[in-house]
Design an enzyme around this catalytic site. Structure first.
Site, PDB file in Angstrom:
ATOM      1  N   LYS A 182       0.847  -1.204   0.000  1.00 43.44           N
ATOM      2  CA  LYS A 182       0.000   0.000   0.000  1.00 43.44           C
ATOM      3  C   LYS A 182       0.877   1.246   0.000  1.00 43.44           C
ATOM      4  O   LYS A 182       2.089   1.157   0.230  1.00 43.44           O
ATOM      5  CB  LYS A 182      -0.923  -0.019   1.222  1.00 43.44           C
ATOM      6  CG  LYS A 182      -0.189   0.049   2.553  1.00 43.44           C
ATOM      7  CD  LYS A 182      -1.140  -0.196   3.718  1.00 43.44           C
ATOM      8  CE  LYS A 182      -0.374  -0.191   5.033  1.00 43.44           C
ATOM      9  NZ  LYS A 182      -1.238  -0.548   6.175  1.00 43.44           N
ATOM     10  N   TYR A 233      16.752  29.052  10.236  1.00 42.51           N
ATOM     11  CA  TYR A 233      15.554  29.774  10.672  1.00 42.51           C
ATOM     12  C   TYR A 233      15.408  29.745  12.186  1.00 42.51           C
ATOM     13  O   TYR A 233      15.593  28.718  12.823  1.00 42.51           O
ATOM     14  CB  TYR A 233      14.308  29.149  10.049  1.00 42.51           C
ATOM     15  CG  TYR A 233      14.170  29.437   8.576  1.00 42.51           C
ATOM     16  CD1 TYR A 233      13.944  30.737   8.124  1.00 42.51           C
ATOM     17  CD2 TYR A 233      14.268  28.421   7.648  1.00 42.51           C
ATOM     18  CE1 TYR A 233      13.811  31.008   6.766  1.00 42.51           C
ATOM     19  CE2 TYR A 233      14.143  28.671   6.292  1.00 42.51           C
ATOM     20  CZ  TYR A 233      13.906  29.975   5.859  1.00 42.51           C
ATOM     21  OH  TYR A 233      13.786  30.236   4.535  1.00 42.51           O
TER      22      TYR A 233
HETATM   23  C1  LIG Z   1      -0.518  -1.724   6.695  1.00 41.97           C
HETATM   24  C2  LIG Z   1      -1.143  -2.984   7.085  1.00 41.97           C
HETATM   25  C3  LIG Z   1      -0.357  -4.117   7.329  1.00 41.97           C
HETATM   26  C4  LIG Z   1       1.153  -4.099   7.325  1.00 41.97           C
HETATM   27  O1  LIG Z   1       1.615  -3.483   8.519  1.00 41.97           O
HETATM   28  P1  LIG Z   1       3.191  -3.436   8.847  1.00 41.97           P
HETATM   29  O2  LIG Z   1       3.247  -2.910  10.232  1.00 41.97           O
HETATM   30  O3  LIG Z   1       3.784  -2.490   7.862  1.00 41.97           O
HETATM   31  O4  LIG Z   1       3.694  -4.802   8.693  1.00 41.97           O
HETATM   32  C5  LIG Z   1      -1.022  -5.307   7.599  1.00 41.97           C
HETATM   33  N1  LIG Z   1      -2.376  -5.361   7.653  1.00 41.97           N
HETATM   34  C6  LIG Z   1      -3.152  -4.271   7.458  1.00 41.97           C
HETATM   35  C7  LIG Z   1      -4.626  -4.395   7.536  1.00 41.97           C
HETATM   36  C8  LIG Z   1      -2.567  -3.059   7.165  1.00 41.97           C
HETATM   37  O5  LIG Z   1      -3.340  -1.985   6.966  1.00 41.97           O
END
Ligand SMILES: *Cc1c(COP(=O)(O)O)cnc(C)c1O
Length: 356
Positions: free
Chosen positions: A35, A253
């Site tokens: 994702k 800054y």
């Molecule tokens: C993002 C996600 C994962 C993976 O999580 P990690 O901590 O990156 O391993 C697994 N399951 C779901 C439903 C997620 O949204």
């Protein structure tokens, strides 16, 4: 030559990390979570290095279609399911596995005209109170879905809010087992932390994300230092300016940092508009000309300033590693009060990317 900032994606490290995740997962099948454009690495760039996976899990229909169009024929899981019922036509066409977390989605599935049944993941809320059916509704939702001609294989999915500790998973696991009683269902529960550290959560399918990219699910690099996981993304740039401070002179800054004596400062072509965290304070680790040193003063949009005291040989054109094999992204993130996940995902479009 243009601005020297560069992100390098190490595909061999990605393959290695998948092998580590597989090893940890034992006999369970594995969704590679890609994702958010593969956690900022670029899904089109990286998926072919992960073809040893059993499936890809993501959120966007667009990303799923891209994988199909590029030739991936095995399972693809939509982690949040569909957002509108009209997406079911595409989900059907591209043969995607969809999660179902709400009653309206069951109704939409019941009504849809599909070419063949869809595999679904029934999402249960095991205590995080984000998406999913409460435990006492799981049976009912399961039976309703099971009765639909549009539904093929079904799997029970849950997600841990705190999978770093055994205490964090004990409560949810108990709720899941209770809800699943009598269903004889396949299960998918484990994120990266649970895949690495809690074999009792592995069941049929694990869903690691962050460990594929070589960062720690706990935010602490030392937790994975001996796991064989390797950083996939390296962000580098160069020193483009030098300043000589005298006692009391300020940098950047707000003049937040003041030199206590004479000090040589390097100006690096990387700022928050590249994805470097603006909240990284003075003292954030950074590698200049092969030497570990630290940032000083506030991060600007296009530049950061670094202490050159430990590397007097460094000058204009010296190579800088913002994060990668030497400077762990977890350490930069921890200094800035965040996690490696956020830094990867925030890699800015203006940063050129190469794969190696
Ligand atoms: C993002 C996600 C994962 C993976 O999580 P990690 O901590 O990156 O391993 C697994 N399951 C779901 C439903 C997620 O949204």
């Amino acid at each position: 030559m243009s601005r020297p900032i560069l992100a390098t994606i190490n595909l061999a490290a990605l393959r290695q990390n998948l092998a580590v995740a597989r090893q940890a997962a034992g006999g369970s099948r594995l969704w590679s979570v890609v994702k958010a454009n593969a956690y900022g690495h670029g899904i089109a760039r990286v998926w072919q290095s992960l073809v040893e996976t059993d499936g890809f899990a993501l959120l966007n229909l667009e990303e799923a279609i891209l994988l199909r169009e590029q030739g991936w024929k095995k399972p693809i899981l939509l982690l949040e399911g569909f957002f509108h019922q009209d997406e079911l036509a595409m989900i059907d066409q591209y043969r995607l596995t969809t999660s179902v977390h709400s009653n309206w989605q069951i109704q939409a599935l019941a009504k849809a005209k599909l070419s063949a049944p869809l595999d679904i993941y029934l999402k249960m809320n095991s205590g995080m109170n984000r998406l999913g059916f409460p435990p006492d509704q799981v049976h009912n939702a399961w039976q309703k879905l099971r009765s639909l001609d549009n539904v093929g294989e079904m799997t029970l999915m849950a997600h841990f809010a705190d999978a770093e500790t055994s205490e964090g998973i004990a409560g949810p696991l108990q709720r899941i087992e209770q809800a699943a009683e009598g269903l004889n269902c396949a299960r998918s529960l484990a994120n990266s932390a649970a895949t690495l550290w809690h074999p009792q959560t592995h069941h049929d399918w694990v869903r690691p994300g962050i460990i594929l990219y070589g960062a720690s699910p706990s935010g602490q690099w030392q937790d994975i230092a001996s796991s064989g996981l390797q950083p996939v993304m390296t962000m580098t740039s160069q020193v483009i300016g030098i300043q000589h401070l005298t006692a009391g002179s300020a940098v950047g800054y707000g003049g937040q940092y003041r030199a206590s004596g004479e000090q040589r400062i390097g100006v690096v072509a990387c700022g928050y508009a590249d994805g470097y965290p603006r909240h990284a304070p003075t003292g954030t680790p950074i590698l200049v000309d092969g030497v570990m040193t630290q940032t000083v003063g506030r991060v600007s949009m296009d530049m950061i300033t670094v202490d050159l005291t430990p590397c007097p040989q460094a000058g204009i054109g010296s190579q800088v590693e913002l994060w990668g094999n030497n400077v762990k992204i977890d350490d930069v993130a921890a200094a800035a009060g965040t996690v490696g996940y956020e830094l990867m995902c925030a890699l800015a479009p203006r940063v050129p990317v190469i794969v190696e």
